[in-house]
Design a protein around this motif. Structure first.
Motif, PDB file in Angstrom:
ATOM      1  N   VAL A 125      34.612 124.753  79.926  1.00 47.46           N
ATOM      2  CA  VAL A 125      33.862 125.457  80.985  1.00 47.46           C
ATOM      3  C   VAL A 125      34.671 126.579  81.618  1.00 47.46           C
ATOM      4  CG1 VAL A 125      32.526 123.377  81.495  1.00 47.46           C
ATOM      5  CG2 VAL A 125      34.609 123.852  82.815  1.00 47.46           C
ATOM      6  N   ALA A 126      35.844 126.877  81.054  1.00 49.54           N
ATOM      7  CA  ALA A 126      36.751 127.868  81.662  1.00 49.54           C
ATOM      8  C   ALA A 126      36.070 129.216  81.883  1.00 49.54           C
ATOM      9  CB  ALA A 126      37.991 128.042  80.787  1.00 49.54           C
ATOM     10  N   PRO A 127      36.018 129.702  83.139  1.00 50.08           N
ATOM     11  CA  PRO A 127      35.408 131.008  83.418  1.00 50.08           C
ATOM     12  C   PRO A 127      36.393 132.163  83.279  1.00 50.08           C
ATOM     13  CG  PRO A 127      35.961 129.924  85.471  1.00 50.08           C
ATOM     14  CD  PRO A 127      36.389 128.987  84.370  1.00 50.08           C
ATOM     15  N   ALA A 128      37.686 131.822  83.151  1.00 50.45           N
ATOM     16  CA  ALA A 128      38.723 132.857  83.084  1.00 50.45           C
ATOM     17  C   ALA A 128      39.898 132.336  82.259  1.00 50.45           C
ATOM     18  CB  ALA A 128      39.194 133.224  84.497  1.00 50.45           C
ATOM     19  N   PRO A 129      40.718 133.236  81.708  1.00 54.84           N
ATOM     20  CA  PRO A 129      41.848 132.809  80.880  1.00 54.84           C
ATOM     21  C   PRO A 129      42.799 131.839  81.579  1.00 54.84           C
ATOM     22  CG  PRO A 129      41.474 135.155  80.581  1.00 54.84           C
ATOM     23  CD  PRO A 129      40.566 134.716  81.699  1.00 54.84           C
ATOM     24  N   TRP A 130      43.048 132.037  82.881  1.00 56.00           N
ATOM     25  CA  TRP A 130      44.015 131.161  83.559  1.00 56.00           C
ATOM     26  C   TRP A 130      43.498 129.724  83.634  1.00 56.00           C
ATOM     27  CZ3 TRP A 130      43.045 128.293  87.915  1.00 56.00           C
ATOM     28  CH2 TRP A 130      41.933 128.643  88.690  1.00 56.00           C
ATOM     29  N   VAL A 131      42.177 129.539  83.745  1.00 60.61           N
ATOM     30  CA  VAL A 131      41.605 128.184  83.753  1.00 60.61           C
ATOM     31  C   VAL A 131      41.763 127.562  82.370  1.00 60.61           C
ATOM     32  CG1 VAL A 131      39.532 126.805  84.154  1.00 60.61           C
ATOM     33  CG2 VAL A 131      39.944 128.861  85.530  1.00 60.61           C
ATOM     34  N   LEU A 132      41.581 128.385  81.345  1.00 62.66           N
ATOM     35  CA  LEU A 132      41.765 127.918  79.967  1.00 62.66           C
ATOM     36  C   LEU A 132      43.201 127.444  79.748  1.00 62.66           C
ATOM     37  CD1 LEU A 132      40.482 127.642  77.156  1.00 62.66           C
ATOM     38  CD2 LEU A 132      41.066 130.026  76.741  1.00 62.66           C
ATOM     39  N   ILE A 133      44.145 128.170  80.322  1.00 65.39           N
ATOM     40  CA  ILE A 133      45.566 127.803  80.199  1.00 65.39           C
ATOM     41  C   ILE A 133      45.836 126.467  80.892  1.00 65.39           C
ATOM     42  CG2 ILE A 133      47.900 128.444  80.936  1.00 65.39           C
ATOM     43  CD1 ILE A 133      47.037 131.390  80.462  1.00 65.39           C
ATOM     44  N   VAL A 134      45.223 126.249  82.064  1.00 65.12           N
ATOM     45  CA  VAL A 134      45.368 124.959  82.760  1.00 65.12           C
ATOM     46  C   VAL A 134      44.840 123.823  81.879  1.00 65.12           C
ATOM     47  CG1 VAL A 134      44.581 123.572  84.724  1.00 65.12           C
ATOM     48  CG2 VAL A 134      45.295 125.950  85.076  1.00 65.12           C
ATOM     49  N   GLY A 135      43.672 124.054  81.250  1.00 66.01           N
ATOM     50  CA  GLY A 135      43.112 123.051  80.352  1.00 66.01           C
ATOM     51  C   GLY A 135      44.024 122.779  79.177  1.00 66.01           C
ATOM     52  N   ARG A 136      44.652 123.828  78.633  1.00 72.96           N
ATOM     53  CA  ARG A 136      45.582 123.649  77.504  1.00 72.96           C
ATOM     54  C   ARG A 136      46.794 122.823  77.913  1.00 72.96           C
ATOM     55  NH1 ARG A 136      44.755 123.823  72.605  1.00 72.96           N
ATOM     56  NH2 ARG A 136      46.693 124.837  72.067  1.00 72.96           N
ATOM     57  N   ILE A 137      47.296 123.047  79.127  1.00 71.84           N
ATOM     58  CA  ILE A 137      48.439 122.261  79.610  1.00 71.84           C
ATOM     59  C   ILE A 137      48.056 120.780  79.721  1.00 71.84           C
ATOM     60  CG2 ILE A 137      49.967 121.849  81.584  1.00 71.84           C
ATOM     61  CD1 ILE A 137      49.892 124.889  82.107  1.00 71.84           C
ATOM     62  N   LEU A 138      46.869 120.508  80.273  1.00 71.61           N
ATOM     63  CA  LEU A 138      46.412 119.116  80.412  1.00 71.61           C
ATOM     64  C   LEU A 138      46.238 118.452  79.054  1.00 71.61           C
ATOM     65  CD1 LEU A 138      43.751 119.508  83.265  1.00 71.61           C
ATOM     66  CD2 LEU A 138      45.966 118.353  83.426  1.00 71.61           C
ATOM     67  N   VAL A 139      45.632 119.172  78.119  1.00 76.02           N
ATOM     68  CA  VAL A 139      45.443 118.626  76.772  1.00 76.02           C
ATOM     69  C   VAL A 139      46.802 118.355  76.120  1.00 76.02           C
ATOM     70  CG1 VAL A 139      44.745 119.290  74.441  1.00 76.02           C
ATOM     71  CG2 VAL A 139      43.138 119.535  76.308  1.00 76.02           C
ATOM     72  N   GLY A 140      47.738 119.293  76.283  1.00 73.09           N
ATOM     73  CA  GLY A 140      49.077 119.099  75.736  1.00 73.09           C
ATOM     74  C   GLY A 140      49.773 117.895  76.340  1.00 73.09           C
ATOM     75  N   PHE A 141      49.592 117.711  77.636  1.00 72.53           N
ATOM     76  CA  PHE A 141      50.174 116.543  78.315  1.00 72.53           C
ATOM     77  C   PHE A 141      49.647 115.250  77.683  1.00 72.53           C
ATOM     78  CE2 PHE A 141      50.603 113.439  81.742  1.00 72.53           C
ATOM     79  CZ  PHE A 141      51.882 113.707  82.210  1.00 72.53           C
ATOM     80  N   GLY A 142      48.342 115.206  77.436  1.00 73.98           N
ATOM     81  CA  GLY A 142      47.744 114.032  76.802  1.00 73.98           C
ATOM     82  C   GLY A 142      48.245 113.824  75.393  1.00 73.98           C
ATOM     83  N   VAL A 143      48.380 114.921  74.638  1.00 71.51           N
ATOM     84  CA  VAL A 143      48.881 114.838  73.263  1.00 71.51           C
ATOM     85  C   VAL A 143      50.316 114.304  73.246  1.00 71.51           C
ATOM     86  CG1 VAL A 143      49.684 116.269  71.331  1.00 71.51           C
ATOM     87  CG2 VAL A 143      47.389 116.585  72.233  1.00 71.51           C
ATOM     88  N   GLY A 144      51.158 114.814  74.161  1.00 71.72           N
ATOM     89  CA  GLY A 144      52.545 114.362  74.215  1.00 71.72           C
ATOM     90  C   GLY A 144      52.663 112.881  74.524  1.00 71.72           C
ATOM     91  N   MET A 145      51.872 112.412  75.482  1.00 74.65           N
ATOM     92  CA  MET A 145      51.885 110.982  75.809  1.00 74.65           C
ATOM     93  C   MET A 145      51.410 110.144  74.629  1.00 74.65           C
ATOM     94  SD  MET A 145      50.496 110.751  79.721  1.00 74.65           S
ATOM     95  CE  MET A 145      50.524 108.978  79.584  1.00 74.65           C
TER      96      MET A 145
END
Length: 587
Positions: free
Chosen positions: A115-135
């Motif tokens: 649902v990211a309306p802007a690139p910076w929101v997309l980046i936040v989502g990528r960080i969260l997804v990466g956090f989940g992947v790392g765990m």
């Protein structure tokens, strides 16, 4: 198991299927936890296709290479933090809870991206997804290994690694499925929320790892789980083995000290561990510096560099490379125990270097033979639509497609009759792209029309074939074998962080390098790194095939000499030394 995985041979795989068929509960545990590997692979592959459409929706992303790199690489940054915290959460709250927490974080990240309306929101989502992947990358192998019978543990954990490449292949299929759907990239990234949701629901009905329960003094709960995994006559033996293992582990923890720095200090004081760390970190960093994640994260973009402007074509050809990666993982499982770890990596690197040099030559030829820019073709769309840099250039008559694409905010509209004929250099805009395509022309912003395109894709596929069986999986195997027992988790963890960090560096700089050096120069650079990696592995990484952990430790203590290393010869030398020691003792 921390920081790597044990490679299974073919016999172990057959045994795992037999045992799992007799005890479906084991397969249920392993496959459910293995979804964590699927998440890892899916997230790695899906962004490569989604990026093509993200660039089209957000003008800033299309114009700024660093923003594209950040969107891709922030998942890696999140994974580094997630892996570090994931180990602590797994130890404190259990493997099951760590996996479920990873699922929640990954699911939230997938929704944020969709649902990211802007690139910076997309980046936040990528960080969260990466956090989940790392765990998940830490907790999933641990859960599987601690809930599996010893004789098939390696096969089940290796199956988790196979699911990673399977997840990458699935991501390309999903990308292709949504290319003609409204919202394209949002669906591609949003669908990533389904696997963690499924895993979370399935994990609700599964128990905690028996080993973790035993460490928490929940003996009866651990026994009840073992009774579901093992035949009744084996449960007591497993309980005793579990008790001995946990006690030995606690003793080692007390000896190594509490905290990272005391353990690091203890490791560096030990000559064997120092040499093991040098070898382990060398293979992990080399794995990333051969440039593999330029293919996994940017595969469709690389295909576009080769002259395939169509996003659907770029995704379809990328699917081939992902499939080859999956096949290569299977080949590795069947032959690495026969031909040896060190040999597999060195031969793999020879193939990788050859393919990277060939790719550089192909891209150089493609750039040298790029179609010319025609002033007539450019003015056909109107003077105010022509690339400003082209209009003001003193040598515009010598411009080619590559000159046009190097100019800021300019794109190339190929000739309508033959894409290799002179075309138009135009200012980049959505309207201009549409106007070009309305005339049945092809619009290029990442690469130029080329008769060498299929050669580039062929060498890209060959590169994957060379990489996957050797440098793709063997570095993790080496790290699971090379450390003394009490340092295995710690050493493997440091090597894994080295791998993630090198991954981050490569993925954060690839597009910047291609802008600065060109595609040919970038692949030559990676070929140089690969050559340095070949030399380093040749001199510091011993062959561990067929050696016990004790023999590997003695080999490292004595010091590794490349010309003398052969696992069979080493065994004979060690046996001879032991016989001499025994003779001296008896005298």
């Amino acid at each position: 198991m921390e920081g790597g995985y044990h490679k299974a041979d073919k016999t172990e795989f057959l045994e795992s299927w037999r045992v799992s068929w007799r005890t479906p509960y084991i397969m249920r545990l392993s496959l459910t936890a293995g979804i964590g590997g699927l998440l890892f692979g899916y997230d790695t592959g899906v962004i490569s296709g989604a990026l093509l459409y993200i660039r089209e929706e957000f003008a800033d992303v299309d114009k700024k290479a660093w923003l594209q790199e950040t969107i891709v690489s922030m998942a890696v940054a999140g994974a580094i933090v997630g892996a570090a915290i994931g180990g602590w959460i797994s130890d404190c709250f259990g493997r099951k809870k760590a996996l479920m927490f990873a699922d929640i974080v990954f699911f939230i990240g997938a929704i944020v991206m969709a649902v990211a309306p802007a690139p910076w929101v997309l980046i936040v989502g990528r960080i969260l997804v990466g956090f989940g992947v790392g765990m998940a990358s830490m907790a999933s192998p641990l859960y599987i290994s601690e809930s599996s019978p010893t004789r098939i543990r390696g096969a089940l954990v290796s199956s988790n690694a196979l699911l990673i490449t399977g997840g990458q292949f699935l991501s390309y299929l999903i990308n292709l499925a949504f290319t003609r759907v409204t919202g394209t990239w949002r669906w591609m990234l949003g669908v990533a929320g389904l696997p963690p949701l499924i895993q979370f629901i399935l994990m609700l009905s599964l128990p905690e790892s028996p080993r973790w329960l035993f460490r928490q003094n929940k003996i009866d709960e651990a026994r009840s789980i073992l009774e579901k995994i093992f035949p009744a006559n084996e449960v007591e033996n497993e309980m005793k083995a579990l008790k001995d293992s946990v006690e030995a582990e606690k003793d080692d923890e007390g000896e190594l000290g509490d905290g990272f720095f005391p353990r690091l200090k203890s490791a560096l004081r030990n000559k064997v561990v120092r040499r093991a760390l040098l070898a382990g970190i060398t293979v992990q960093v080399t794995q990333q510096f051969v440039g593999i994640n330029t293919v996994l994260y940017y595969s469709p973009t690389v295909v576009q560099f080769a002259g395939f402007a169509s996003r659907q074509t770029a995704l379809a050809l990328s699917l081939v490379t992902s499939g080859l990666n999956f096949v290569g993982s299977i080949i590795s499982m069947g032959f690495v125990d026969k031909y040896g770890r060190r040999r597999f990596m060195l031969v793999s690197l020879v193939g990788i270097i050859s393919c990277l040099v060939a790719l550089a030559v192909v891209f150089f030829q493609a750039a040298a033979t790029a179609p010319a820019v025609s002033s007539l073709e450019s003015m056909h769309f109107g003077g105010n639509r022509t690339c400003p840099a082209y209009l003001s250039a003193p040598n515009s008559q010598s411009w080619s497609c590559m000159s046009c694409l190097k100019a800021p905010d300019c794109g190339f509209c190929a000739s309508s009759g033959n894409g290799l004929h002179p075309g138009a250099c135009l200012a980049v805009s959505n309207d201009m792209r549409s106007s070009c395509r309305m005339e049945k022309r092809t619009w290029y912003t990442e690469g130029c029309p080329s008769k060498f395109g299929f050669l580039a894709v062929a060498f890209l596929g060959l590169y994957i074939i060379c990489y996957s069986p050797g440098m793709g999986s063997v570095p993790w195997l080496v790290n699971s074998e090379i450390y003394p027992l009490k340092y295995r988790g710690f050493g493997g963890g440091i090597a894994a962080v080295s791998n993630w960090s090198a991954n981050l560096l490569v993925s954060e700089t690839f597009l910047t390098l291609t802008n600065a050096l060109g595609s040919a120069g970038t692949f030559i650079l990676f070929a140089g790194f690969s050559f340095i990696g070949f030399i380093a592995i040749y001199f510091v990484v011993p062959e561990t095939k067929g050696l016990s952990f004790e023999e590997v430790e003695k080999l490292l203590e004595k010091g590794f000499k490349p010309k003398a290393i052969c696992s069979k010869e080493m065994k004979e030398e060690i046996e001879l030394e032991e016989n001499q020691v025994s003779s001296s003792s008896s005298l």
